[in-house]
Design a protein around this motif. Structure first.
Motif, PDB file in Angstrom:
ATOM      1  N   GLN A 447       2.511  -2.189 -12.366  1.00 17.88           N
ATOM      2  CA  GLN A 447       1.702  -1.769 -13.499  1.00 17.88           C
ATOM      3  C   GLN A 447       0.226  -2.012 -13.192  1.00 17.88           C
ATOM      4  O   GLN A 447      -0.190  -3.139 -12.952  1.00 17.88           O
ATOM      5  N   LEU A 448      -0.548  -0.933 -13.208  1.00 14.92           N
ATOM      6  CA  LEU A 448      -1.979  -1.010 -12.938  1.00 14.92           C
ATOM      7  C   LEU A 448      -2.748  -0.945 -14.251  1.00 14.92           C
ATOM      8  O   LEU A 448      -2.469  -0.098 -15.105  1.00 14.92           O
ATOM      9  N   LYS A 461      -1.520   2.589 -15.924  1.00 14.22           N
ATOM     10  CA  LYS A 461      -0.458   3.476 -15.460  1.00 14.22           C
ATOM     11  C   LYS A 461       0.459   2.727 -14.490  1.00 14.22           C
ATOM     12  O   LYS A 461       0.100   1.665 -13.958  1.00 14.22           O
ATOM     13  N   THR A 462       1.628   3.276 -14.265  1.00 16.92           N
ATOM     14  CA  THR A 462       2.589   2.741 -13.304  1.00 16.92           C
ATOM     15  C   THR A 462       2.343   3.382 -11.943  1.00 16.92           C
ATOM     16  O   THR A 462       2.176   4.604 -11.848  1.00 16.92           O
ATOM     17  N   ILE A 463       2.325   2.564 -10.890  1.00 13.83           N
ATOM     18  CA  ILE A 463       2.076   3.074  -9.547  1.00 13.83           C
ATOM     19  C   ILE A 463       3.180   2.604  -8.603  1.00 13.83           C
ATOM     20  O   ILE A 463       3.959   1.702  -8.930  1.00 13.83           O
ATOM     21  N   ASN A 468      -2.686   6.929  -4.881  1.00 17.17           N
ATOM     22  CA  ASN A 468      -4.058   7.395  -5.008  1.00 17.17           C
ATOM     23  C   ASN A 468      -4.335   7.590  -6.493  1.00 17.17           C
ATOM     24  O   ASN A 468      -3.603   8.308  -7.183  1.00 17.17           O
ATOM     25  N   ILE A 469      -5.398   6.941  -6.996  1.00 14.58           N
ATOM     26  CA  ILE A 469      -5.672   6.923  -8.428  1.00 14.58           C
ATOM     27  C   ILE A 469      -6.955   7.685  -8.712  1.00 14.58           C
ATOM     28  O   ILE A 469      -8.004   7.415  -8.101  1.00 14.58           O
ATOM     29  N   ASP A 470      -6.878   8.631  -9.637  1.00 14.90           N
ATOM     30  CA  ASP A 470      -8.046   9.393 -10.065  1.00 14.90           C
ATOM     31  C   ASP A 470      -8.828   8.573 -11.088  1.00 14.90           C
ATOM     32  O   ASP A 470      -8.317   8.240 -12.158  1.00 14.90           O
ATOM     33  N   THR A 482      -6.264  -5.024 -12.545  1.00 15.20           N
ATOM     34  CA  THR A 482      -5.157  -5.970 -12.621  1.00 15.20           C
ATOM     35  C   THR A 482      -3.874  -5.264 -12.219  1.00 15.20           C
ATOM     36  O   THR A 482      -3.583  -4.167 -12.708  1.00 15.20           O
ATOM     37  N   LEU A 483      -3.116  -5.889 -11.323  1.00 10.79           N
ATOM     38  CA  LEU A 483      -1.862  -5.322 -10.848  1.00 10.79           C
ATOM     39  C   LEU A 483      -0.728  -6.267 -11.200  1.00 10.79           C
ATOM     40  O   LEU A 483      -0.767  -7.454 -10.863  1.00 10.79           O
TER      41      LEU A 483
END
Length: 499
Positions: A447-448, A461-463, A468-470, A482-483
């Protein structure tokens, strides 16, 4: 280079100013045992107030008698006024609810007769802001046992829940009520909840001017279950719901979610082991249908939200307090306090743990001010010579109680080294890459959460392990990334967006 210089100045300013706002302190209570605190932060007067029950003070009622204390604190939690109230023929116990209405405070509870200890009288007290008693009223005087547990307000009226019983009758009569009174203490209306030996666990006003109420009841033989009531402004029951399997002991208190549904926070006991787990339930506001039922283990054998748990709702998550066992034998006292950030999909963003001494801890109130969370409660005695002392804790939007986030516990995403989490480029423009080398292979998704420097969540969002995050929608600035994982572990990094 000019932008970077300004950015550094802003960061230094933020942390310099913020550092002075952190606090983690205990105020000794002068050889008294403080119990059942209610706190209220008054933004109008820019002060914290409390009403509590106190034992062993010979100046008021004699040794061993209970009396009430009304306190006001300055911004550093020093007591600037203290009024004591009691008499020689009753022992007062303050319960949960402290309401500010029409420039006065109201508190509630039960007082026990010294000469007839089995006789309990329910009361509400109105105080002025200097701690002087304006009036005290008793309710349900025809019952031998009447206790007011929770207090709320709505449209210039006060509402309370009471447990009333006559244990000498055959069979004994035990009921719960919700009662409406005016600001002079006159009773306007009440509604009775009969059967199942129901005891109130929360009473809160809802946005439709009604109420959401929970009780804990012997609904099934041998186990206690929550019963939830939605009540309109005229105290008519719109719906009720019994929750939980019949073979377990449960308890929940309820809050209204930003989407209008109702969030229950509490605990659920495993019948075979007696272990306690933290429990969240979301109910549909229209009919009480269960929309989400989630449990967490914050300790191997004992953790839970409780009757004192507080919730602050934010745009993308909510902050909530909980309790966990810190006993090295994995069960029982001492208990430590947890502060958690939970997304509205009920995944854990981060978890912090706080404690003082080798004793029980209790947080009874929490409010938000200047992007900090202010928590108030007690550190219980850990030997016969210690008292129950007041505890004040101020943390930032990530739950840290200092600027470098040292809260006395291990950071929670247990990578072998920093190279196992890579975020690049940083500074970034429109995209970032995140690579997680999870040596333990315990998680496939994470969870990002990205927050700005005020603590507001701006992206969640979930990664997967490589993503790659926009971030093109985010303006230039400094952010906290935070991860977290399904096992509630986390790591925090600073992210700079610079175009």
């Amino acid at each position: 280079m000019k932008f970077r210089f300004i950015l550094v100045i802003l960061l230094v300013f933020k942390f310099t100013i913020g550092f002075s706002q952190y606090a983690n302190q205990v105020n000794e209570t002068e050889d008294k045992m403080e119990l059942t605190y209610c706190y209220h932060y008054n933004s109008e007067l820019n002060s914290l107030f409390s009403v509590s029950t106190t034992l062993r003070d010979t100046n008021v009622t004699g040794s061993g008698a209970n009396y009430l204390e009304f306190k006001r604190y300055d911004e550093n939690y020093n007591v600037i006024s203290n009024t004591q109230y009691g008499d020689s023929i009753h022992r007062y116990t303050n319960f949960y609810g402290m309401e500010y209405l029409n420039h006065s405070y109201y508190s509630c509870g039960v007082k026990r007769s010294v000469v007839a200890p089995d006789t309990l009288k329910a009361y509400v007290i109105r105080w002025d802001t200097l701690g002087a008693i304006m009036w005290e009223k008793e309710y349900y005087q025809n019952y031998e046992d009447a206790r007011i547990g929770f207090l709320s307000q709505n449209n210039n009226f006060l509402f309370f829940t009471a447990l009333i019983s006559n244990p000498t009758s055959s069979p004994s009569s035990v009921n719960s009520t919700v009662t409406k009174i005016d600001t002079s203490g006159n009773e306007i209306n009440d509604v009775l909840f009969g059967g199942y030996n129901q005891q109130s666990k929360s009473l809160r006003t809802t946005s439709d001017n009604g109420f959401i109420i929970s009780t804990q009841a012997n609904y099934h033989f041998g186990a206690l279950n929550p019963i939830v009531y939605k009540i309109d402004s005229n105290l008519n029951i719109k719906w009720q719901k019994v929750l939980g399997p019949p073979d377990r002991n449960h308890a929940l208190q309820f809050f209204e979610l930003p989407n209008g549904n109702y969030l229950g926070v509490g605990s659920s006991e495993e019948p075979a082991t007696g272990y306690l787990r933290s429990w969240l339930v979301e109910l549909d506001s229209a009919n009480g249908q269960v929309l989400k039922d989630t449990v967490y283990w914050f300790a191997e054998r004992y953790s839970g939200f409780n009757i004192f748990s507080n919730v602050i709702f934010r745009e993308h998550d909510f902050i909530v307090t909980a309790l966990k066992s810190a006993n090295p034998l994995l069960n029982g006292a001492p208990y430590h306090i947890l502060l958690l950030s939970i997304s509205y999909d009920y995944s854990i963003n981060w978890e912090r743990e706080y404690f003082h001494r080798s004793s029980d801890q209790g947080i009874y109130n929490m409010y938000e001010k200047d992007n900090f969370y202010h928590l108030q409660g007690l550190v219980f005695k850990d030997s016969p010579t210690n008292t129950h002392d007041e505890w004040f804790l101020v943390v930032d939007s990530l739950g840290c109680d200092d600027a470098v986030c040292t809260v006395g516990v291990e950071e929670m995403l247990q990578f072998d080294n920093d190279d196992n989490l890579k975020i690049y480029p940083n500074p970034a423009q429109d995209n970032i890459n995140i690579s997680v080398n999870d040596a333990h292979k315990t998680n496939s998704t994470y969870q990002l959460q990205i927050s700005d420097i005020t603590g507001k969540t701006v992206l969640s969002k979930t990664i997967t392990q490589t993503s790659n995050i926009d971030i093109s929608i985010l303006p230039n600035g400094v952010y906290i990334l935070t991860l977290g994982s399904k096992t509630h572990k986390m790591k925090t990094e600073k992210l700079i967006i610079q175009r």
